[in-house]
Design a protein around this motif. Structure first.
Motif, PDB file in Angstrom:
ATOM      1  N   ALA A 117       3.582  -2.978  -0.517  1.00 37.59           N
ATOM      2  CA  ALA A 117       2.899  -2.652   0.742  1.00 37.59           C
ATOM      3  C   ALA A 117       1.553  -3.364   0.844  1.00 37.59           C
ATOM      4  N   TYR A 118       0.783  -3.347  -0.238  1.00 38.44           N
ATOM      5  CA  TYR A 118      -0.533  -3.988  -0.201  1.00 38.44           C
ATOM      6  C   TYR A 118      -0.417  -5.510  -0.165  1.00 38.44           C
ATOM      7  N   ARG A 119       0.647  -6.050  -0.769  1.00 40.66           N
ATOM      8  CA  ARG A 119       0.862  -7.499  -0.679  1.00 40.66           C
ATOM      9  C   ARG A 119       1.015  -7.908   0.786  1.00 40.66           C
ATOM     10  N   ARG A 120       1.827  -7.164   1.519  1.00 37.30           N
ATOM     11  CA  ARG A 120       2.023  -7.475   2.935  1.00 37.30           C
ATOM     12  C   ARG A 120       0.719  -7.309   3.717  1.00 37.30           C
ATOM     13  N   ALA A 121      -0.029  -6.263   3.374  1.00 34.60           N
ATOM     14  CA  ALA A 121      -1.279  -6.014   4.097  1.00 34.60           C
ATOM     15  C   ALA A 121      -2.286  -7.142   3.867  1.00 34.60           C
ATOM     16  N   LEU A 122      -2.441  -7.546   2.623  1.00 33.15           N
ATOM     17  CA  LEU A 122      -3.376  -8.631   2.321  1.00 33.15           C
ATOM     18  C   LEU A 122      -2.943  -9.926   2.999  1.00 33.15           C
ATOM     19  N   ASP A 123      -1.654 -10.219   2.926  1.00 30.99           N
ATOM     20  CA  ASP A 123      -1.156 -11.450   3.543  1.00 30.99           C
ATOM     21  C   ASP A 123      -1.329 -11.418   5.066  1.00 30.99           C
ATOM     22  N   SER A 124      -1.190 -10.235   5.650  1.00 31.08           N
ATOM     23  CA  SER A 124      -1.384 -10.102   7.090  1.00 31.08           C
ATOM     24  C   SER A 124      -2.813 -10.464   7.472  1.00 31.08           C
ATOM     25  N   TYR A 125      -3.759  -9.984   6.699  1.00 30.84           N
ATOM     26  CA  TYR A 125      -5.160 -10.280   6.994  1.00 30.84           C
ATOM     27  C   TYR A 125      -5.459 -11.760   6.794  1.00 30.84           C
ATOM     28  N   LEU A 126      -4.968 -12.324   5.687  1.00 34.29           N
ATOM     29  CA  LEU A 126      -5.259 -13.719   5.386  1.00 34.29           C
ATOM     30  C   LEU A 126      -4.616 -14.659   6.394  1.00 34.29           C
ATOM     31  N   ALA A 127      -3.488 -14.244   6.965  1.00 34.05           N
ATOM     32  CA  ALA A 127      -2.802 -15.077   7.959  1.00 34.05           C
ATOM     33  C   ALA A 127      -3.508 -15.050   9.307  1.00 34.05           C
ATOM     34  N   ASP A 128      -4.041 -13.892   9.689  1.00 33.73           N
ATOM     35  CA  ASP A 128      -4.692 -13.758  10.997  1.00 33.73           C
ATOM     36  C   ASP A 128      -5.700 -12.624  10.922  1.00 33.73           C
ATOM     37  N   ARG A 129      -6.945 -12.974  10.701  1.00 36.65           N
ATOM     38  CA  ARG A 129      -7.977 -11.969  10.486  1.00 36.65           C
ATOM     39  C   ARG A 129      -8.250 -11.127  11.724  1.00 36.65           C
ATOM     40  N   ASN A 130      -7.842 -11.608  12.868  1.00 31.90           N
ATOM     41  CA  ASN A 130      -8.079 -10.860  14.106  1.00 31.90           C
ATOM     42  C   ASN A 130      -6.888 -10.000  14.511  1.00 31.90           C
ATOM     43  N   ASN A 131      -5.846 -10.073  13.716  1.00 33.55           N
ATOM     44  CA  ASN A 131      -4.643  -9.317  14.081  1.00 33.55           C
ATOM     45  C   ASN A 131      -4.043  -8.676  12.834  1.00 33.55           C
ATOM     46  N   TYR A 132      -4.864  -7.872  12.160  1.00 33.61           N
ATOM     47  CA  TYR A 132      -4.427  -7.214  10.921  1.00 33.61           C
ATOM     48  C   TYR A 132      -3.423  -6.110  11.257  1.00 33.61           C
ATOM     49  N   VAL A 133      -2.282  -6.137  10.572  1.00 34.40           N
ATOM     50  CA  VAL A 133      -1.211  -5.200  10.885  1.00 34.40           C
ATOM     51  C   VAL A 133      -0.734  -4.498   9.617  1.00 34.40           C
ATOM     52  N   VAL A 134      -0.638  -3.169   9.686  1.00 38.26           N
ATOM     53  CA  VAL A 134       0.019  -2.382   8.635  1.00 38.26           C
ATOM     54  C   VAL A 134       1.198  -1.686   9.307  1.00 38.26           C
ATOM     55  N   SER A 135       2.372  -1.926   8.796  1.00 33.55           N
ATOM     56  CA  SER A 135       3.552  -1.366   9.448  1.00 33.55           C
ATOM     57  C   SER A 135       3.645   0.140   9.242  1.00 33.55           C
ATOM     58  N   THR A 136       4.281   0.802  10.182  1.00 31.30           N
ATOM     59  CA  THR A 136       4.521   2.240  10.055  1.00 31.30           C
ATOM     60  C   THR A 136       5.338   2.537   8.807  1.00 31.30           C
ATOM     61  N   GLN A 137       6.290   1.659   8.502  1.00 32.79           N
ATOM     62  CA  GLN A 137       7.135   1.876   7.331  1.00 32.79           C
ATOM     63  C   GLN A 137       6.325   1.810   6.043  1.00 32.79           C
ATOM     64  N   ASP A 138       5.382   0.877   5.952  1.00 34.95           N
ATOM     65  CA  ASP A 138       4.549   0.791   4.748  1.00 34.95           C
ATOM     66  C   ASP A 138       3.691   2.042   4.588  1.00 34.95           C
ATOM     67  N   ARG A 139       3.157   2.549   5.698  1.00 37.10           N
ATOM     68  CA  ARG A 139       2.378   3.793   5.625  1.00 37.10           C
ATOM     69  C   ARG A 139       3.251   4.929   5.088  1.00 37.10           C
ATOM     70  N   LYS A 140       4.470   5.015   5.628  1.00 35.89           N
ATOM     71  CA  LYS A 140       5.375   6.085   5.189  1.00 35.89           C
ATOM     72  C   LYS A 140       5.771   5.924   3.727  1.00 35.89           C
ATOM     73  N   ASP A 141       6.049   4.679   3.333  1.00 39.35           N
ATOM     74  CA  ASP A 141       6.466   4.440   1.952  1.00 39.35           C
ATOM     75  C   ASP A 141       5.358   4.806   0.967  1.00 39.35           C
ATOM     76  N   LEU A 142       4.114   4.466   1.286  1.00 42.31           N
ATOM     77  CA  LEU A 142       3.006   4.811   0.400  1.00 42.31           C
ATOM     78  C   LEU A 142       2.875   6.323   0.243  1.00 42.31           C
ATOM     79  N   ALA A 143       3.048   7.034   1.341  1.00 37.83           N
ATOM     80  CA  ALA A 143       2.981   8.493   1.264  1.00 37.83           C
ATOM     81  C   ALA A 143       4.171   9.065   0.515  1.00 37.83           C
ATOM     82  N   GLN A 144       5.352   8.464   0.732  1.00 34.40           N
ATOM     83  CA  GLN A 144       6.557   9.017   0.126  1.00 34.40           C
ATOM     84  C   GLN A 144       6.593   8.811  -1.383  1.00 34.40           C
ATOM     85  N   ILE A 145       6.144   7.668  -1.851  1.00 27.39           N
ATOM     86  CA  ILE A 145       6.300   7.375  -3.275  1.00 27.39           C
ATOM     87  C   ILE A 145       5.418   8.273  -4.125  1.00 27.39           C
TER      88      ILE A 145
END
Length: 834
Positions: free
Chosen positions: A262-290
């Motif tokens: 989840a954090y890999r995707r989040a970091l890559d999202s920021y590095l790819a487009d600093r003005n359009n940082y995205v955390v998916s709903t699924q990643d939020r759920k997965d972090l809470a679920q695990i």
């Protein structure tokens, strides 16, 4: 500012290592069987460490080894051997808590980078500067810092800064917690924390009544929520953090896989487009679920008080999936209205209003009478349960079978997931060996030729398609074919076995070339441990130590002076929240001098960036009053005081001086005296005092602080409904009552930090003669929590025992224990710590 961003993952087992690497970690941290702060994790044998380093390095992942425990003198030879072994394995850095370990590492393995553990309690720029001057290349900051402080430190630091971004939180400042060792003998500073913060407690007042019964509080009053920064990662990146660290070496590999992914995707999202940082709903759920105890951003944006605490549950609470619609007692069947999907194999937990929790593994379920294996949200499902539940009970999923299955793919499959693309060139012509060259994106290459000399083909000449079929067979290697160039001259033939052998050898060369970047020069002829230890005393020290009393009020100082203290320590954190004025310091210094006593001015053990002005003002005052010494309990404060005060400096016990090398280093750095760690035994103290060092002292009496925290329990739970403090600490006295009915005093200082004190008062009164024989220069009474009357009595007793020694009547009649109250401890002098 452009940074090289590193995602750093925790690894407690071989499976977790694969999970971390394959889910996208740039670096991993792990421990061997010794000297690591997670003793109860599986950890790695020497052979497993070697394999782990190779596994990670082949995939371009850095490996940091935890050597972050306090180390005893008797362990130093083994430590030196271990450091040499780590160097030869090619590990990329070691994570260190003990200053003595750092001194040894600089000498024995000088080319091995040093990272400062969060256990060093570095919380200001001065602390970073102290460690940078010592040779550290990275500092892991304390988890209590605000984003503002982190940014200031990053922008002014000459070394890399690392912060935690996810996982469990300690309620006490790391490196400053003695609770596990004092109540159970298992030291968090030695990697054996028993996690007393996750146990149930009751907050009681002077009458012994539960003060939170009406406040709706749970029992787990010291248990924080889990840290989660995935929504605010851009803030930390913009602050200048270099390494983003996930906590969890005790966690299962599935946890590592899900969180790193989840954090890999989040970091890559920021590095790819600093003005359009995205955390998916699924990643939020997965972090809470695990795993979650609910989530918090801790202190990044200021104090959260009660909102930071998981007081109702100290372990995983899962994700809410619905509520009970009905329960049929006859067949023990319940109907749940789902908010989230549910599947066979999931484990759910009912939060029953009466009776606690009901835990059920979903083995069968039906929807409208039909058996199903999974059901979507907004569905009413019927499942059998083991115990009665009630209408409207909340239902939480604590194990998601599909998520766990997906997580396991990162470490349970033989083939690598994160493959390295390679370009392959195959050249063949009649009369020459076939040559295969393999190159990766970093420019590393391998080259091999067949033994067989290519011949003119009689039936089936090589084609690009037939060559590609063999070159794609990279098996379980970390590589995958990206581009193939076939340089086939004429119609030639080379046996497939020869092609495969040459491909294998070329790949081996490529692997060797890639690993060569992690190679280091041969070890220098470093000093032996004996050479690094301070020299032994040639003459014995005076066997009558000075008596030190540490107080935080003028009347307490007067009581100590009047009853025989040789030295009084004054100031620093003032328990009871009152702050000392300049007049108080004047009066204290004047009273001590008029009675021919020495005075040491204390400083707070924690000085955040926004408190530096106050420290500097205190330094100006101290320079005018000219005390015998000024005390520092943190490396950052020590660094600042060197520049600010003219008086000699004393190193206090929060510096965790646990061995002779640490004591020798601080002595050589100009400290005039040292307080040894309260976790040392008699034998360990004697091993240190046998060395030529600055005068040393030990705590021998008083209520020792077990935890110091930015979280204030009384203020958080006894304030108003909006969570405002309302200064509850000034309205009464408070204790934490544990399951054994022990009462731990809670008090606050002038900085609104909470101190949890030991339930039992340390007392070494019967053992003063033995203390006199240890070589200690001073014995210290921690008297800040004691009343004036108690200070008078206890100081006088120690004065008499020091003056009369074995001839004191109470010792001669074996009646010293008779003057002690019934709730005392001898600390670690006899039992030491694990």
């Amino acid at each position: 500012m452009i940074h090289v961003i590193e995602l750093l993952a925790p690894v407690g087992s071989k499976e977790a290592l694969a999970a971390a690497v394959e889910s996208g970690a740039d670096a991993v941290y792990l421990g061997g069987k010794m000297f690591g702060a997670r003793h109860y994790a599986p950890n790695f044998t020497d052979e497993e460490l070697a394999a782990a380093v190779r596994f990670a390095h082949m995939r371009g992942v850095m490996v940091y080894i935890t050597v972050n425990t306090l180390t005893d003198d008797s362990e130093l030879p083994a430590l030196a051997d271990y450091l040499r072994h780590l160097y030869q394995l090619g590990v990329d850095a070691i994570i260190v808590q003990d200053l003595g370990v750092a001194v040894i590492a600089r000498d024995i393995v000088p080319a091995l980078p040093l990272h400062a553990s969060t256990q060093m309690t570095v919380h200001n720029l001065a602390g970073v500067q102290f460690l940078a001057a010592m040779g550290f290349t990275r500092v892991v900051l304390a988890r209590e810092l605000t984003l503002t402080d982190i940014e200031y430190i990053c922008k002014n630091s000459s070394v890399a800064i690392e912060t935690f971004i996810h996982g469990a939180l300690c309620i006490s400042y790391s490196g400053q917690c003695l609770m596990s060792s004092m109540i159970g003998g298992r030291s968090g500073n030695r990697g054996r924390c028993a996690q007393p913060c996750r146990l149930p407690y009751t907050l009681v007042g002077a009458d012994g009544n539960d003060l939170l019964q009406a406040a709706g509080a749970g029992e787990y009053l010291l248990s924080p929520k889990d840290f989660n920064t995935i929504e605010v990662l851009p803030d930390l990146m913009q602050a200048g953090v270099t390494s983003f660290k996930i906590e969890g070496r005790m966690k299962r590999p599935e946890y590592v896989a899900v969180v790193v992914d989840a954090y890999r995707r989040a970091l890559d999202s920021y590095l790819a487009d600093r003005n359009n940082y995205v955390v998916s709903t699924q990643d939020r759920k997965d972090l809470a679920q695990i795993f979650n105890r609910d989530f918090t951003t801790a202190h990044l944006y200021g104090k959260n008080g009660r909102n930071m605490m998981s007081d109702r549950r100290p372990n995983n609470r899962g994700v809410r999936v619905g509520r009970v619609l009905s329960y049929q007692a006859a067949g023990k069947i319940t109907v749940i209205k789902l908010d989230e999907p549910l599947a066979v194999g999931d484990i759910i937990e009912f939060w029953v209003k009466v009776g606690g929790r009901v835990n059920v593994t979903v083995q069968t379920m039906t929807v409208n009478g039909a058996a199903v294996t999974e059901a979507p949200a907004n569905t009413a499902v019927s499942i059998p349960v083991s115990s009665p539940v009630r209408d409207n009970d909340r239902v939480f999923k604590v194990f998601d079978a599909k998520l766990m299955e997906r997580a396991r793919t990162y470490f349970s499959r033989a083939e690598a997931v994160r493959r390295i693309p390679v370009d392959i060139v195959v050249a063949a012509e009649e009369g020459k060996p076939m040559v295969i060259t393999v190159r990766d994106a970093d420019g590393f290459s391998g080259r091999a030729a067949t033994v067989f000399i290519a011949e003119k083909a009689r039936k089936r000449p090589l084609t690009p398609a037939s060559v590609a079929k063999q070159m794609e067979r990279l098996g379980t290697t970390v590589f995958r074919l990206n581009q193939l160039e076939c340089q086939l001259q004429g119609e030639v033939m080379v046996p497939l076995s020869e092609m495969n052998d040459a491909r294998r050898r070329a790949i081996e060369q490529l692997e060797a070339a890639g690993l060569a970047r992690f190679a280091r020069p041969a070890l220098p002829n470093g000093s032996s441990i004996a050479a690094l230890l301070p020299p032994l005393q040639t003459t014995g020290r005076a066997n009558k130590p000075e008596l030190v009393v540490n107080v935080d009020a003028v009347d307490k100082l007067q009581a100590a002076v009047d009853n025989g203290a040789d030295i009084v320590m004054f100031g620093g954190e003032c328990l009871g929240k009152h702050a000392l004025s300049a007049e108080d310091y004047h009066n204290a210094a004047d009273y001590a001098r008029r009675h021919n006593r020495k005075i040491i001015f204390n400083t707070p053990r924690l000085v955040h960036q926004n408190q530096l002005a106050e420290l500097k003002a205190s330094a100006v005052l101290f320079n005018r009053l000219k005390p015998y010494a000024v005390s520092a309990g943190n490396i950052g404060t020590l660094q600042l005081l060197r520049e600010l005060v003219d008086a000699p400096l004393h190193g206090d016990y929060p510096l965790n001086i646990y061995n002779s090398v640490t004591a020798g280093y601080l002595s050589a750095r100009g400290l005039a005296s040292l307080t040894l760690s309260p976790e040392l035994s008699f034998a360990q103290v004697e091993a240190i005092t046998a060395r030529k060092l600055a005068p040393t002292e030990c705590l021998v009496h008083g209520y020792v602080t077990l935890m110091i925290s930015e979280y204030c329990l009384p203020g958080s739970f006894l304030g108003d409904t909006a969570g405002q403090c309302k200064q509850a600490c000034l309205r009464g006295q408070y204790w934490l009552k544990d399951r054994m009915n022990e009462l731990f005093p809670i008090t606050t200082d002038q900085f609104c930090r909470m101190h949890v004190l030991n339930a039992k008062e340390l007392s070494m009164l019967p053992h003063v003669p033995r203390l006199m024989r240890t070589g200690l220069s001073r014995l210290r009474f921690e008297a800040k929590y004691n009343t004036v009357r108690e200070i008078e009595h206890i100081t006088r007793m120690y004065r008499e025992l020091l003056d009369q020694g074995e001839n004191h009547p109470l010792l001669l009649q074996d009646k010293v224990s008779g003057v002690e109250h019934g709730h005392i401890t001898r600390g670690h002098f006899f039992r030491g710590v694990l």
